[in-house]
Motif scaffolding. Sequence first.
Motif, short mmCIF file in Angstrom:
data_model
loop_
_atom_site.label_atom_id
_atom_site.label_comp_id
_atom_site.label_asym_id
_atom_site.label_seq_id
_atom_site.Cartn_x
_atom_site.Cartn_y
_atom_site.Cartn_z
N ARG A 1 0.46 -1.15 0.30
CA ARG A 1 0.23 0.20 0.17
C ARG A 1 0.82 1.45 0.42
O ARG A 1 1.97 1.37 0.73
N ALA A 2 0.12 1.83 -0.50
CA ALA A 2 1.40 3.63 -1.02
C ALA A 2 0.48 4.32 0.51
O ALA A 2 -0.26 4.31 0.80
N PRO A 3 1.42 5.32 1.47
CA PRO A 3 1.23 5.65 2.34
C PRO A 3 0.84 7.39 2.31
O PRO A 3 0.76 7.79 0.89
N TYR A 4 -0.55 7.90 3.04
CA TYR A 4 -0.80 8.91 3.23
C TYR A 4 -0.11 10.05 3.48
O TYR A 4 0.30 9.50 4.01
N SER A 5 -0.24 10.96 3.11
CA SER A 5 0.58 12.70 3.50
C SER A 5 0.50 12.85 5.73
O SER A 5 1.88 12.54 6.59
N ASP A 6 -0.78 11.84 6.31
CA ASP A 6 -0.64 11.78 7.63
C ASP A 6 -0.82 10.81 8.55
O ASP A 6 -0.41 10.43 9.16
N GLU A 7 0.04 9.73 7.50
CA GLU A 7 0.74 8.81 8.07
C GLU A 7 2.20 9.04 8.91
O GLU A 7 2.81 8.00 8.83
N PHE A 8 2.83 10.56 8.43
CA PHE A 8 4.73 10.56 7.90
C PHE A 8 4.45 10.83 9.54
O PHE A 8 4.11 12.07 10.13
N GLY A 9 5.63 10.49 10.95
CA GLY A 9 4.93 11.52 11.86
C GLY A 9 5.70 12.68 11.88
O GLY A 9 6.75 12.74 10.66
N PRO A 10 6.72 13.27 13.37
CA PRO A 10 6.84 14.02 12.97
C PRO A 10 8.49 14.22 12.83
O PRO A 10 9.41 15.29 12.17
N ASP A 11 8.75 12.88 13.01
CA ASP A 11 10.57 12.68 12.91
C ASP A 11 10.58 12.31 11.22
O ASP A 11 11.79 11.83 10.81
N GLY A 12 9.52 12.20 10.67
CA GLY A 12 9.48 11.50 9.26
C GLY A 12 8.94 10.05 8.89
O GLY A 12 9.33 9.65 8.03
N GLU A 13 9.38 9.53 10.30
CA GLU A 13 8.89 8.16 9.81
C GLU A 13 7.92 7.59 9.20
O GLU A 13 6.50 8.37 10.24
N SER A 14 7.49 6.78 8.79
CA SER A 14 5.86 6.17 8.11
C SER A 14 5.89 4.64 9.23
O SER A 14 6.89 4.68 9.59
N PRO A 15 4.58 4.70 9.10
CA PRO A 15 4.48 3.03 10.03
C PRO A 15 4.41 2.38 8.95
O PRO A 15 4.84 0.85 9.53
N ARG A 16 5.19 2.65 8.11
CA ARG A 16 5.10 1.17 6.93
C ARG A 16 6.95 1.36 6.64
O ARG A 16 7.09 2.78 6.28
N LYS A 17 7.43 0.14 6.61
CA LYS A 17 8.70 -0.02 5.97
C LYS A 17 8.62 0.89 4.29
O LYS A 17 7.92 0.49 3.56
N GLU A 18 9.74 1.01 4.18
CA GLU A 18 9.35 1.32 2.20
C GLU A 18 9.78 0.15 1.12
O GLU A 18 10.99 -1.16 2.08
N PRO A 19 9.22 -0.19 0.12
CA PRO A 19 9.54 -1.32 -0.31
C PRO A 19 11.07 -1.51 -0.58
O PRO A 19 11.40 -0.54 -1.04
N GLY A 20 11.40 -2.71 -0.30
CA GLY A 20 12.34 -3.15 -0.73
C GLY A 20 13.25 -2.87 0.38
O GLY A 20 14.66 -3.52 0.76
N SER A 21 13.31 -2.44 1.35
CA SER A 21 13.45 -2.20 3.00
C SER A 21 13.47 -3.04 3.84
O SER A 21 13.99 -3.14 4.54
N GLY A 22 12.69 -4.32 3.84
CA GLY A 22 12.90 -5.61 4.51
C GLY A 22 11.88 -6.43 4.97
O GLY A 22 10.51 -5.80 4.17
N THR A 23 11.01 -6.55 6.09
CA THR A 23 10.23 -6.74 6.19
C THR A 23 8.90 -4.94 6.23
O THR A 23 9.30 -4.30 6.69
N GLN A 24 8.27 -5.17 5.40
CA GLN A 24 6.74 -4.46 6.06
C GLN A 24 6.00 -4.62 7.45
O GLN A 24 6.09 -5.17 7.70
N GLU A 25 5.96 -3.42 7.73
CA GLU A 25 5.20 -2.97 9.26
C GLU A 25 4.13 -2.09 8.81
O GLU A 25 4.23 -1.20 8.41
#
Length: 109
Positions: free
Chosen positions: A77-101
């Motif tokens: 799934r693609a992230p929505y802009s409000d899914e990024f925390g103040p530190d720039g972290e997404s609740p999901r991992k970028e594809p290709g960076s290991g397992t999805q969270e």
Amino acid sequence: MGFDPHEPQQQRMLAAALKSARINVGDLWLKYFSLGGEVGEYEVEAYLQGLLSLPVLQRDLLSMAANELIDTSPQGRAPYSDEFGPDGESPRKEPGSGTQELPESGSGE
């Protein structure tokens, strides 16, 4: 239009989700347009290549369109802009960076 520091990551993750689900730009644009998207297919292609910036609403409509097209594959799934925390972290991992969270809904933990 101001610069959103999360836009490059959102763009990369959308492009990766589309690639993994084998969705082409034409199909994405048609779904996006049917949801009320306002930019043309060429602009969507330029955005996906990182050549054009889009407003938050248009980016989120692209994510919504992609997610509706890939609803059978939640790990892409693609992230929505409000899914990024103040530190720039997404609740999901970028594809290709290991397992999805992916956030669990209603897990009670």
